[in-house]
Write a protein that holds these residues in place. Structure first.
Motif, PDB file in Angstrom:
ATOM      1  N   GLN A  64      42.166 119.457  36.545  1.00 18.30           N
ATOM      2  CA  GLN A  64      42.122 120.561  37.508  1.00 18.30           C
ATOM      3  C   GLN A  64      43.256 121.514  37.121  1.00 18.30           C
ATOM      4  O   GLN A  64      44.320 121.534  37.738  1.00 18.30           O
ATOM      5  CB  GLN A  64      42.295 120.028  38.942  1.00 18.30           C
ATOM      6  N   TYR A  96      39.514 127.553  49.560  1.00 19.78           N
ATOM      7  CA  TYR A  96      38.424 127.252  48.626  1.00 19.78           C
ATOM      8  C   TYR A  96      37.707 128.565  48.346  1.00 19.78           C
ATOM      9  O   TYR A  96      37.183 129.185  49.277  1.00 19.78           O
ATOM     10  CB  TYR A  96      37.505 126.218  49.269  1.00 19.78           C
ATOM     11  N   ASP A 109      34.673 127.388  41.173  1.00 16.98           N
ATOM     12  CA  ASP A 109      34.920 127.219  42.623  1.00 16.98           C
ATOM     13  C   ASP A 109      36.288 126.598  42.840  1.00 16.98           C
ATOM     14  O   ASP A 109      36.410 125.484  43.336  1.00 16.98           O
ATOM     15  CB  ASP A 109      33.820 126.382  43.284  1.00 16.98           C
ATOM     16  N   SER A 123      43.252 126.643  41.110  1.00 13.55           N
ATOM     17  CA  SER A 123      43.139 125.262  40.641  1.00 13.55           C
ATOM     18  C   SER A 123      41.677 125.007  40.319  1.00 13.55           C
ATOM     19  O   SER A 123      40.870 124.729  41.210  1.00 13.55           O
ATOM     20  CB  SER A 123      43.653 124.305  41.719  1.00 13.55           C
ATOM     21  N   ILE A 124      41.344 125.105  39.041  1.00  8.85           N
ATOM     22  CA  ILE A 124      39.951 125.352  38.653  1.00  8.85           C
ATOM     23  C   ILE A 124      39.123 124.107  38.366  1.00  8.85           C
ATOM     24  O   ILE A 124      39.628 123.064  37.967  1.00  8.85           O
ATOM     25  CB  ILE A 124      39.877 126.290  37.423  1.00  8.85           C
ATOM     26  N   ALA A 125      37.798 124.288  38.548  1.00  9.15           N
ATOM     27  CA  ALA A 125      36.783 123.355  38.054  1.00  9.15           C
ATOM     28  C   ALA A 125      36.498 123.716  36.590  1.00  9.15           C
ATOM     29  O   ALA A 125      37.219 124.510  35.995  1.00  9.15           O
ATOM     30  CB  ALA A 125      35.539 123.457  38.925  1.00  9.15           C
ATOM     31  N   ILE A 153      48.078 117.614  38.000  1.00  7.35           N
ATOM     32  CA  ILE A 153      47.908 117.065  39.347  1.00  7.35           C
ATOM     33  C   ILE A 153      47.692 115.559  39.301  1.00  7.35           C
ATOM     34  O   ILE A 153      46.844 115.058  38.564  1.00  7.35           O
ATOM     35  CB  ILE A 153      46.730 117.728  40.083  1.00  7.35           C
ATOM     36  N   PHE A 179      44.781 121.503  53.498  1.00  2.22           N
ATOM     37  CA  PHE A 179      44.713 122.753  52.737  1.00  2.22           C
ATOM     38  C   PHE A 179      45.969 123.612  52.905  1.00  2.22           C
ATOM     39  O   PHE A 179      45.908 124.842  52.842  1.00  2.22           O
ATOM     40  CB  PHE A 179      43.430 123.539  53.061  1.00  2.22           C
ATOM     41  N   GLY A 197      42.230 117.245  48.292  1.00  2.00           N
ATOM     42  CA  GLY A 197      41.769 116.461  47.150  1.00  2.00           C
ATOM     43  C   GLY A 197      40.265 116.315  47.158  1.00  2.00           C
ATOM     44  O   GLY A 197      39.612 116.608  48.151  1.00  2.00           O
ATOM     45  N   TYR A 198      39.759 115.821  46.030  1.00  2.00           N
ATOM     46  CA  TYR A 198      38.310 115.805  45.794  1.00  2.00           C
ATOM     47  C   TYR A 198      37.672 114.541  46.371  1.00  2.00           C
ATOM     48  O   TYR A 198      36.934 113.835  45.686  1.00  2.00           O
ATOM     49  CB  TYR A 198      38.065 115.938  44.295  1.00  2.00           C
ATOM     50  N   LYS A 200      36.644 112.826  50.640  1.00  4.33           N
ATOM     51  CA  LYS A 200      36.670 113.056  52.090  1.00  4.33           C
ATOM     52  C   LYS A 200      37.459 111.963  52.796  1.00  4.33           C
ATOM     53  O   LYS A 200      37.382 111.833  54.012  1.00  4.33           O
ATOM     54  CB  LYS A 200      35.232 113.082  52.619  1.00  4.33           C
ATOM     55  N   GLU A 205      47.672 115.936  46.877  1.00  2.65           N
ATOM     56  CA  GLU A 205      47.720 116.196  45.445  1.00  2.65           C
ATOM     57  C   GLU A 205      49.144 116.635  45.102  1.00  2.65           C
ATOM     58  O   GLU A 205      49.703 117.520  45.757  1.00  2.65           O
ATOM     59  CB  GLU A 205      46.712 117.279  45.053  1.00  2.65           C
ATOM     60  N   TYR A 207      51.370 118.410  42.414  1.00  3.60           N
ATOM     61  CA  TYR A 207      51.231 119.342  41.289  1.00  3.60           C
ATOM     62  C   TYR A 207      52.502 119.226  40.424  1.00  3.60           C
ATOM     63  O   TYR A 207      53.388 120.093  40.487  1.00  3.60           O
ATOM     64  CB  TYR A 207      51.058 120.769  41.793  1.00  3.60           C
ATOM     65  N   LEU A 245      30.528 117.167  48.179  1.00  2.00           N
ATOM     66  CA  LEU A 245      31.458 117.910  47.328  1.00  2.00           C
ATOM     67  C   LEU A 245      30.733 118.280  46.030  1.00  2.00           C
ATOM     68  O   LEU A 245      30.230 117.407  45.323  1.00  2.00           O
ATOM     69  CB  LEU A 245      32.707 117.080  47.040  1.00  2.00           C
TER      70      LEU A 245
END
Ligand code: THG
Length: 371
Positions: A64, A96, A109, A123-125, A153, A179, A197-198, A200, A205, A207, A245
């Motif tokens: 990420q 987001y 996203d 903070s990229i995909a 991360i 967030f 974080g990715y 639920k 996270e 950094y 997600l």
């Protein structure tokens, strides 16, 4: 075992945590943003899933990557790339944000972090946002600097993440809201910690801003984590699908727009926010988008791995394609994510899923997230 079938080279970047991940017996990697992403640790994804829901895991999500945009025109450049209004973001806040091109196609996203009024991280995909941002800045002669900083991360995910983080970094982390981010001390350095974080399952996270400290950070959290039954982990396919997600490159690509991705509510299309894809998205919104991401639940016992899209049909007509799917041991059915044509996207719609093993599995369209 270190590389699990991938032929390693400098192009496939290791992370500051890869040494530790290998020591823990990682069972393979994927590559995201030209960087290693661990794929599994326990013998099955199900074991990782149950553990993530009950305890706490340490994830190397260095892939990420951050695209850092600084300078007097930083906010302008970020806003130029996204239909989401970022003008009300506070320093310390995350958002987001869909990024779109001039056709309204999804470029990425990312999670946006506002570090200062003139300083942002995306903070990229998995797509090369750095190059697009540089190109836009050069073309429009914006007064910004765009770089990929040394940020890696380490995610701490699961219901016990807060107690673990409080033990390692102090009680103040408990007051970081979802967030949002704040800073903690790590061996005399200042490190950014975000709640999110990715998954639920809750978590944080970290950094890390110095690659040389990767193993030391891993070890510190790992050792404190022993009291919380910590394991190494990674984004979990079952948990991610159940939670709705999305994954760039899988559920959606440049061919999709944010309305199709269910991100309509994030888009300001009334003209008060100016961005690259405004005209294109206004046109799409006016005509009505023709497909949208949905869940699909289907029968037939555990299916094969979804390595390529599976047609979703109603009779002979293809109405979508499943791009991620997994057996849910909790719901005791298969769960998948699929773009579904407007004509069939209402939850409850019966469909058939044409899996790669040749089996046609019956199911129905569901709202996201799965219950
Ligand atoms: N964390 C960070 N960077 C990332 C991801 C991450 N970059 C790549 C990828 N993941 C980006 N995609 C997502 C997708 C969903 C979320 C975050 C990043 C997410 N969604 C919340 C949810 O669905 O519950 C809600 C977000 C919101 O409040 O709008 O967290 O995971 N650093």
């Amino acid at each position: 075992m270190s590389s699990s079938g991938l032929n390693m080279s400098r192009r496939i970047r290791r992370t500051p945590y890869t040494d530790r991940v290998e020591q823990h017996g990682v069972r393979g990697f994927s590559v995201v943003n030209h960087m290693l992403l661990p794929k599994a640790f326990q013998p099955t994804v199900e074991q990782d899933y149950w553990h993530l829901r009950e305890h706490v895991q340490l994830w190397d999500v260095s892939c990420q990557r951050q695209v850092q945009i600084t300078g007097p025109d930083a906010a302008r450049l970020v806003q130029w790339m996204t239909p989401r209004n970022i003008s009300r973001a506070r320093v310390g806040q995350c958002m987001y944000v869909p990024l779109v091109d001039d056709k309204g196609g999804m470029v990425n996203d990312p999670v946006l972090l506002k570090l200062a009024d003139d300083r942002f991280w995306l903070s990229i995909a998995d797509s090369d946002v750095l190059l697009l941002a540089k190109g836009l800045a050069l073309g429009a002669k914006l007064d910004v600097t765009v770089v990929e900083p040394d940020i890696s991360i380490l995610a701490v995910q699961g219901p016990k993440a807060e107690d673990l983080m409080a033990r390692v970094f102090g009680e103040a982390v408990r007051s970081i809201r979802f967030f949002n981010f704040d800073y903690v001390d790590f061996k005399g350095t200042r490190q950014l910690v975000q709640r999110g974080g990715y998954s639920k399952q809750g978590g944080f996270e970290i950094y890390l801003n110095d690659s040389r400290m990767g193993s030391a950070l891993w070890d510190l959290v790992w050792e404190a984590g022993q009291a919380f039954n910590i394991t190494p982990g990674c984004p979990n396919l079952i948990e991610r699908i159940e939670g709705g997600l999305l994954s760039y490159g899988n559920e959606f690509t440049l061919e999709n727009n944010p309305l199709e991705c269910g991100m309509g509510k994030l888009c300001t299309l009334d003209g008060t926010v100016d961005f690259l894809g405004l005209k294109a998205l206004q046109r799409i919104a006016e005509q009505g988008h023709q497909r949208e991401i949905r869940g699909v639940m289907f029968d037939g016992g555990p299916g094969p791995a979804c390595g390529k899209p599976w047609p979703v049909k109603v009779g002979a007509e293809q109405v979508g394609q499943i791009t991620s799917a997994m057996w849910s041991p909790r719901l005791k059915r298969n769960v998948g994510l699929s773009m579904i044509a407007r004509s069939h996207w209402v939850p409850g719609q019966a469909v058939s899923v044409h899996c790669a093993d040749g089996v046609i599995r019956p199911g129905e369209v569901c709202a996201l997230p799965f219950a």
